[in-house]
Design an enzyme around this catalytic site. Structure first.
Site, short mmCIF file in Angstrom:
data_model
loop_
_atom_site.label_atom_id
_atom_site.label_comp_id
_atom_site.label_asym_id
_atom_site.label_seq_id
_atom_site.Cartn_x
_atom_site.Cartn_y
_atom_site.Cartn_z
N PRO A 89 0.82 -1.22 0.00
CA PRO A 89 0.00 0.00 0.00
C PRO A 89 0.85 1.26 0.00
O PRO A 89 0.39 2.33 -0.35
CB PRO A 89 -0.83 -0.12 1.28
N GLU A 116 1.00 -7.87 8.99
CA GLU A 116 1.11 -6.40 8.91
C GLU A 116 2.11 -5.97 7.84
O GLU A 116 2.25 -4.79 7.56
CB GLU A 116 1.59 -5.84 10.26
N ARG A 154 0.33 -10.77 -20.53
CA ARG A 154 -0.39 -10.67 -21.82
C ARG A 154 0.37 -9.80 -22.83
O ARG A 154 0.09 -9.87 -24.03
CB ARG A 154 -1.80 -10.14 -21.61
N ASP A 169 -4.77 -3.03 -28.02
CA ASP A 169 -4.44 -1.71 -28.57
C ASP A 169 -5.57 -0.72 -28.29
O ASP A 169 -5.33 0.41 -27.88
CB ASP A 169 -4.21 -1.80 -30.08
C1 LIG Z 1 -4.12 1.73 1.16
C2 LIG Z 1 -4.64 1.90 2.59
C3 LIG Z 1 -6.11 1.46 2.63
C4 LIG Z 1 -4.53 3.34 2.99
C5 LIG Z 1 -3.81 0.99 3.52
C6 LIG Z 1 -3.04 1.55 4.53
C7 LIG Z 1 -2.31 0.69 5.36
C8 LIG Z 1 -2.34 -0.71 5.17
C9 LIG Z 1 -3.10 -1.24 4.14
C10 LIG Z 1 -3.15 -2.71 3.91
O1 LIG Z 1 -3.95 -3.17 3.13
N1 LIG Z 1 -2.25 -3.48 4.58
C11 LIG Z 1 -2.28 -4.93 4.43
C12 LIG Z 1 -1.39 -5.38 3.26
N2 LIG Z 1 -1.86 -4.72 2.07
C13 LIG Z 1 -1.31 -4.88 0.82
O2 LIG Z 1 -0.42 -5.66 0.57
C14 LIG Z 1 -1.85 -3.99 -0.26
C15 LIG Z 1 -2.91 -3.12 0.01
C16 LIG Z 1 -3.40 -2.28 -1.01
C17 LIG Z 1 -2.88 -2.28 -2.30
C18 LIG Z 1 -1.81 -3.17 -2.57
N3 LIG Z 1 -1.13 -3.39 -3.73
O3 LIG Z 1 -0.22 -4.34 -3.49
C19 LIG Z 1 -0.28 -4.75 -2.20
C20 LIG Z 1 -1.30 -4.01 -1.57
C21 LIG Z 1 0.08 -5.09 3.55
C22 LIG Z 1 0.61 -6.28 4.31
C23 LIG Z 1 -0.33 -7.42 4.04
C24 LIG Z 1 -1.44 -6.89 3.16
C25 LIG Z 1 -3.85 -0.41 3.30
#
Ligand SMILES: CC(C)(C)c1cccc(C(=O)NCC2(NC(=O)c3cccc4nocc34)CCCC2)c1
Length: 246
Positions: A89, A116, A154, A169
């Site tokens: 995130p 986390e 893809r 495209d």
């Molecule tokens: C964005 C916002 C809502 C402000 C926020 C703030 C703090 C934590 C999280 C959150 O989701 N933490 C949990 C985890 N999330 C992701 O991995 C993840 C989440 C979103 C898009 C992603 N694109 O790739 C991986 C992504 C991170 C560790 C395990 C899963 C989300």
């Protein structure tokens, strides 16, 4: 292209990469997707991959050691240097432009967080880039990895047939898609627009571009702002706006 995925859920990731266009790209050896599970590198009897977060508080953090060993095994599994992406995130928002750049690399690896997240020291030492698929709370980075595998997979040369390439495209012109219709021409839900039945391909293309411009203007003006419009497109959009205002 080779994509390595470091994940606690390898079966899920392998399934994502086994279907559709990406599955076929793997069968044709245009793409190779391999998975690495940190749990296989945990040395204790319980195969522990997470630990209490320092400083107290709820939640667990992915431990350095199993990840470090999994990443090392992954890097050594093939000669090409690895561009390691942590799905997070905190990452930069993934765009089609970034996908197209990644698709040109010989090898990337995708690190998926759970709990986390990953110990910051591992990230600082190993990761080349952090990417996010959007602003919502997810349970892990695997869905982000699946998005990258699909979007990048893809684009591998030969992965798409001619129809799919044309589709790609049309999607990559920076506009939202026009409405699509199949048979029947007349349905209880409504009729197919006349122009699409006319056989006048210039008129059909004009209608489709006008619809794409109009829908982008209505639903995603931010995308429209990113795109220079030529004279024909500006005229079509004005026409759409005038009709929409009535
Ligand atoms: C964005 C916002 C809502 C402000 C926020 C703030 C703090 C934590 C999280 C959150 O989701 N933490 C949990 C985890 N999330 C992701 O991995 C993840 C989440 C979103 C898009 C992603 N694109 O790739 C991986 C992504 C991170 C560790 C395990 C899963 C989300």
């Amino acid at each position: 292209m080779r994509i390595d995925v470091v994940t606690l859920f390898p079966d899920f990731m392998r399934q994502c990469a086994a279907v559709g266009v990406v599955g076929r790209a793997q069968q044709r050896e245009l793409l190779q997707v391999e998975t690495w599970n940190p749990r296989d590198y945990a040395t204790d009897n319980y195969r522990t991959v997470d630990g209490r977060t320092s400083g107290g508080g709820p939640g667990m953090v992915m431990l350095i050691e199993p990840l470090r060993k999994a990443l090392s095994a992954m890097r050594e599994a093939a000669p090409e240097p690895v561009h390691l992406i942590y799905l997070s995130p905190q990452g930069a928002r993934l765009t089609q432009g970034r996908v197209e750049a990644l698709a040109r690399l010989p090898r990337i690896a995708l690190l998926c967080g759970r709990y986390e997240g990953v110990d910051e020291r591992l990230l600082a030492h190993e990761v080349d880039e952090e990417l996010s698929i959007g602003d919502y709370v997810l349970s892990g980075g695997e869905l982000g990895a699946a998005v990258i595998i699909d979007a990048v997979g893809r684009l591998q040369q030969g992965a798409l047939n001619d129809a799919q390439s044309a589709e790609q495209d049309s999607f990559s012109n920076g506009l939202l898609d026009c409405p699509h219709y199949a048979k029947p021409v007349h349905d209880a839900l409504g009729d197919v627009p006349e122009v699409l039945l006319s056989g006048d391909h210039a008129a059909i293309n004009r209608w489709r571009l006008k619809q794409a411009l109009g829908r982008t203007w209505l639903r995603r003006p931010d995308l429209l702002a990113q795109r220079a419009l030529d004279a024909q497109s500006r005229a079509l959009l004005d026409e759409f706006r005038r009709e929409h205002a009535k």
